[in-house]
Design a protein around this motif. Structure first.
Motif, short mmCIF file in Angstrom:
data_model
loop_
_atom_site.label_atom_id
_atom_site.label_comp_id
_atom_site.label_asym_id
_atom_site.label_seq_id
_atom_site.Cartn_x
_atom_site.Cartn_y
_atom_site.Cartn_z
N PRO A 23 -1.66 10.88 -10.77
CA PRO A 23 -0.61 10.43 -11.69
C PRO A 23 -0.86 9.00 -12.17
O PRO A 23 -1.56 8.22 -11.51
CB PRO A 23 0.66 10.48 -10.83
CG PRO A 23 0.34 11.36 -9.68
CD PRO A 23 -1.13 11.22 -9.45
N PRO A 24 -0.29 8.63 -13.32
CA PRO A 24 -0.48 7.28 -13.86
C PRO A 24 -0.13 6.19 -12.86
O PRO A 24 -0.81 5.16 -12.81
CB PRO A 24 0.44 7.25 -15.08
CG PRO A 24 0.55 8.68 -15.50
CD PRO A 24 0.48 9.47 -14.23
N VAL A 25 0.89 6.38 -12.05
CA VAL A 25 1.28 5.35 -11.08
C VAL A 25 0.16 5.10 -10.08
O VAL A 25 -0.06 3.96 -9.66
CB VAL A 25 2.62 5.72 -10.38
CG1 VAL A 25 2.45 6.94 -9.49
CG2 VAL A 25 3.15 4.54 -9.59
N VAL A 26 -0.58 6.13 -9.71
CA VAL A 26 -1.72 5.96 -8.79
C VAL A 26 -2.83 5.20 -9.50
O VAL A 26 -3.40 4.26 -8.95
CB VAL A 26 -2.23 7.33 -8.29
CG1 VAL A 26 -3.52 7.18 -7.51
CG2 VAL A 26 -1.16 8.00 -7.43
N ARG A 27 -3.14 5.57 -10.73
CA ARG A 27 -4.18 4.90 -11.50
C ARG A 27 -3.85 3.41 -11.68
O ARG A 27 -4.71 2.56 -11.55
CB ARG A 27 -4.36 5.57 -12.85
CG ARG A 27 -4.89 6.98 -12.77
CD ARG A 27 -4.82 7.64 -14.14
NE ARG A 27 -5.20 9.01 -14.08
CZ ARG A 27 -6.35 9.49 -14.54
NH1 ARG A 27 -7.23 8.68 -15.08
NH2 ARG A 27 -6.63 10.77 -14.43
N GLU A 28 -2.59 3.14 -11.98
CA GLU A 28 -2.17 1.75 -12.17
C GLU A 28 -2.27 0.97 -10.88
O GLU A 28 -2.75 -0.16 -10.85
CB GLU A 28 -0.74 1.70 -12.70
CG GLU A 28 -0.60 2.20 -14.12
CD GLU A 28 0.85 2.45 -14.51
OE1 GLU A 28 1.76 2.01 -13.80
OE2 GLU A 28 1.06 3.11 -15.55
N ARG A 29 -1.79 1.56 -9.79
CA ARG A 29 -1.78 0.88 -8.49
C ARG A 29 -3.21 0.55 -8.05
O ARG A 29 -3.47 -0.49 -7.46
CB ARG A 29 -1.08 1.75 -7.46
CG ARG A 29 -1.02 1.20 -6.10
CD ARG A 29 0.04 0.16 -6.00
NE ARG A 29 0.12 -0.26 -4.59
CZ ARG A 29 0.60 -1.39 -4.20
NH1 ARG A 29 1.09 -2.23 -5.08
NH2 ARG A 29 0.64 -1.70 -2.96
N LEU A 30 -4.14 1.47 -8.31
CA LEU A 30 -5.53 1.27 -7.90
C LEU A 30 -6.34 0.58 -8.99
O LEU A 30 -7.55 0.37 -8.82
CB LEU A 30 -6.17 2.63 -7.56
CG LEU A 30 -5.53 3.35 -6.38
CD1 LEU A 30 -6.15 4.74 -6.22
CD2 LEU A 30 -5.66 2.55 -5.10
N GLU A 31 -5.70 0.22 -10.09
CA GLU A 31 -6.34 -0.47 -11.20
C GLU A 31 -7.51 0.32 -11.77
O GLU A 31 -8.60 -0.20 -12.00
CB GLU A 31 -6.76 -1.87 -10.81
CG GLU A 31 -5.58 -2.73 -10.40
CD GLU A 31 -6.00 -4.12 -9.93
OE1 GLU A 31 -7.19 -4.47 -10.01
OE2 GLU A 31 -5.11 -4.87 -9.49
N LEU A 32 -7.28 1.62 -11.99
CA LEU A 32 -8.33 2.50 -12.53
C LEU A 32 -8.09 2.76 -14.00
O LEU A 32 -7.02 2.84 -14.47
CB LEU A 32 -8.36 3.81 -11.76
CG LEU A 32 -8.68 3.70 -10.28
CD1 LEU A 32 -8.51 5.02 -9.58
CD2 LEU A 32 -10.08 3.17 -10.08
#
Length: 96
Positions: free
Chosen positions: A87-96
């Protein structure tokens, strides 16, 4: 843990699909007390469905790699039990 609970509440479970660890030959020539450095990198693979964590343990004096560890996580839809893209929140949190 709070972020994982939030994902679970949103219907996405994160599971460890693969875990690997390799002790490299140079580790046998490294003694207790030797200063070490841990480097980590995270990236998305398999069309964004795998979150891949790569870890390297290095001898600080010369950067010689001593060990490598890899962890592959998957996001699973809790209703369908299918693998879904991170999900976008995971991508954002991991800075991907």
């Amino acid at each position: 843990p709070d972020q994982l609970a939030g994902l679970a509440d949103a219907g996405v479970n994160v599971v460890v699909a693969r875990l690997g660890l390799r002790l490299l030959p140079e580790a046998h020539r490294t003694f207790a007390g030797t200063p070490l450095e841990l480097r980590c990198r995270v990236k998305l693979r398999a069309r964004g469905t795998q979150v891949f964590f790569e870890h390297w343990l290095l001898r600080r004096s010369d950067g010689a790699p001593l060990a490598r560890g890899d962890v592959t996580c998957l996001c699973i839809d809790s209703a369908s039990f299918r693998i879904v893209p991170a999900p976008p929140v995971v991508r954002e949190r991991l800075e991907l």
